[in-house]
Design an enzyme around this catalytic site. Structure first.
Site, mmCIF file in Angstrom:
data_model
loop_
_atom_site.group_PDB
_atom_site.id
_atom_site.type_symbol
_atom_site.label_atom_id
_atom_site.label_comp_id
_atom_site.label_asym_id
_atom_site.label_seq_id
_atom_site.Cartn_x
_atom_site.Cartn_y
_atom_site.Cartn_z
ATOM 1 C CB SER A 97 -0.920 0.029 1.213
ATOM 2 O OG SER A 97 -1.995 -0.826 0.972
ATOM 3 C CE LYS B 212 -3.815 0.713 -1.004
ATOM 4 N NZ LYS B 212 -4.474 0.346 0.280
ATOM 5 C CE1 TYR C 240 -4.124 -1.225 -4.609
ATOM 6 C CE2 TYR C 240 -4.853 -3.518 -4.537
ATOM 7 C CZ TYR C 240 -4.427 -2.372 -3.895
ATOM 8 O OH TYR C 240 -4.292 -2.367 -2.528
ATOM 9 C CE1 TYR D 4 -5.003 1.875 4.134
ATOM 10 C CE2 TYR D 4 -3.704 0.496 5.613
ATOM 11 C CZ TYR D 4 -4.001 0.946 4.340
ATOM 12 O OH TYR D 4 -3.293 0.448 3.287
ATOM 13 C CB VAL E 19 -0.030 -5.882 4.357
ATOM 14 C CG1 VAL E 19 -1.337 -5.386 4.894
ATOM 15 C CG2 VAL E 19 -0.077 -6.087 2.872
HETATM 16 N N1 GLU Z 1 -1.855 -5.348 -1.855
HETATM 17 C C1 GLU Z 1 -2.432 -5.236 -0.554
HETATM 18 C C2 GLU Z 1 -3.935 -5.412 -0.656
HETATM 19 O O1 GLU Z 1 -4.516 -4.876 -1.540
HETATM 20 C C3 GLU Z 1 -2.079 -3.921 0.052
HETATM 21 C C4 GLU Z 1 -2.689 -3.696 1.411
HETATM 22 C C5 GLU Z 1 -1.809 -2.883 2.327
HETATM 23 O O2 GLU Z 1 -0.587 -2.859 2.140
HETATM 24 O O3 GLU Z 1 -2.332 -2.270 3.295
HETATM 25 O O4 GLU Z 1 -4.534 -6.088 0.111
#
Ligand code: GLU
Length: 418
Positions: free
Chosen positions: A64, A67, A191, A243, A261
């Site tokens: 993430s 992003k 993505y 988040y 994550v």
């Molecule tokens: N590729 C992970 C997902 O979409 C990223 C989530 C994250 O890093 O918080 O679940």
């Protein structure tokens, strides 16, 4: 003398990496296979100097943390307004994988949660770009932020795609709601791929500092995105990057940040530093336990909280000299000129006694002039001229554009006072 900064980062590593608390992300099978005890931290200064401690060259996937950068690319390619029409900027207060859509508009709440990031992904590149074209724009863009060519970890990407049931549902939902055009599977693939770029903590620090500088990568000196794009990205990282822990994070750490994550967290403190931490065990929000601990400590000990108010102690007007013989009055200004410091200057200029004399602004010790200060200083010079004064300017570094005092009159060029 050897700079103590690397030793300090080692201290942070030793103090923060003894826990064994938290657990690896296992919903992506490949991520569950990493060594849970790895820990690394890096800081990149705004002139491009990088300090690291721990396994600084060990790679992990960006997840993430891609992003905010992909959001930046979408803003660059489509413009802020067009992106806002598809993805909002309200914190959802939900976990990263919640289906957080605005009930009224059907738009994802923000680009930092998965559903918003999937939609944002499709806004990169020109409208109608093919999957390959978009992947290339993202590869080039993320690499420009990092200052080196980044590669996708094919195994992690495949592994996540095989189990991406929830993200696939979200891609379909935004397609059904008309937020994205085209094939939702393509959006999901793209993505997932953007999340699988391999990075090190050094890359995270350089990517973060490229936001902290306002968009120029200080290592390569390449301008990657514009300052207004960076401001938007940092604002959204501040409110939504962590988040459902965003409020807690902002009050304790106070650095615009994004976690992934895989166990990484990157933080960008505007005008100061980019930070990257990696340690794979996660807390209940999906943030690295030791990474959060390291950020808390760095912020507290180095006073990095964004809301620490440092009042500029420098007087904007360093001195005012009046030369009896020539009748010239010289205002020597210093430091960065912003709204607040320019206001000090204007107030002092307003005290000049009536009657025409020569008033010179000496900017030779001014380090920068922002747009609002520029307007204020130019307006002050025009008003002085209107009042019948002769206006002089010593601006050896050309901090101001050539002022027009009305009817094409220019100020008298003066040499900087010594
Ligand atoms: N590729 C992970 C997902 O979409 C990223 C989530 C994250 O890093 O918080 O679940």
């Amino acid at each position: 003398m050897k700079t103590p900064v690397p030793d300090y980062l080692l201290e942070i590593r030793d103090a923060c990496s003894d826990g064994g608390e938290g657990r690896l992300a296992d919903y992506i099978p490949e991520l569950a296979a990493v060594d849970p005890d790895r820990f690394a931290v890096a800081a990149c200064m705004i002139d491009g100097v990088v300090y690291t401690a721990g396994d600084a060259d060990a790679e992990f996937t960006i997840q993430s943390m891609s992003k905010p950068f992909v959001y930046a690319l979408a803003l660059r390619d489509r413009g802020i307004e067009a992106v806002l029409e598809k993805v909002e900027v309200e914190p959802s207060g939900d976990a990263f994988n919640q289906i957080s859509l605005n009930r009224g508009t059907g738009r994802p709440r923000n680009p930092m949660i998965n559903i918003g990031a999937i939609a944002t992904h499709t806004l990169v590149g020109p409208p109608g770009a093919s999957e390959d074209e978009r992947n290339t724009v993202i590869a080039d863009g993320l690499s420009a932020f990092a200052g080196r060519r980044l590669e996708v970890d094919g195994a992690v990407c495949e592994s996540e795609l095989r189990t991406a049931f929830r993200n696939r549902a979200m891609a379909n939902l935004v397609r059904a709601g008309g937020i994205i055009d085209g094939d939702p599977d393509e959006a999901l693939r793209g993505y997932t791929r953007q999340c699988a770029y391999r990075v090190t903590v050094r890359d995270l620090a350089v990517m973060a500092v490229t936001l902290a500088t306002g968009g120029v990568n200080p290592v390569t000196r390449e301008r990657v995105v514009s300052a207004p794009v960076v401001r938007q990205v940092l604002a959204v990282m501040t409110t939504c990057g962590m988040y459902d822990a965003a409020g807690d994070w902002m009050s304790t750490v106070g650095i615009p940040a994004k976690s992934g994550v895989s166990g990484g967290i990157l933080g960008a403190l505007p005008g100061q530093v980019g930070l990257g931490v990696f340690s794979p065990r996660l807390d209940e929000h999906g943030h690295s336990v030791e990474g959060v601990r390291a950020f808390e400590r760095l912020s507290r000990e180095l006073e990095l909280h964004l809301m620490n108010t440092t009042v500029t102690e420098v007087e904007a007007v360093r001195s005012v000299r009046f030369d009896e013989i020539s009748g010239r009055r010289t205002f020597r200004l210093q430091g960065p000129m912003t709204f607040a410091s320019a206001e000090q200057v204007l107030r002092r200029l307003a005290e000049i006694p009536e009657g025409p004399e020569e008033v010179t602004l000496d900017l030779s010790r001014v380090s920068s002039v922002n747009a609002s200060a520029r307007r204020m200083l130019l307006e002050a010079m025009r008003r002085l001229a209107d009042d019948g004064h002769t206006v002089g300017l010593a601006d050896p570094s050309r901090r101001l554009p050539e002022p027009d005092l009305g009817d094409g009159t220019r100020p008298v060029t003066r040499r900087a006072a010594r």
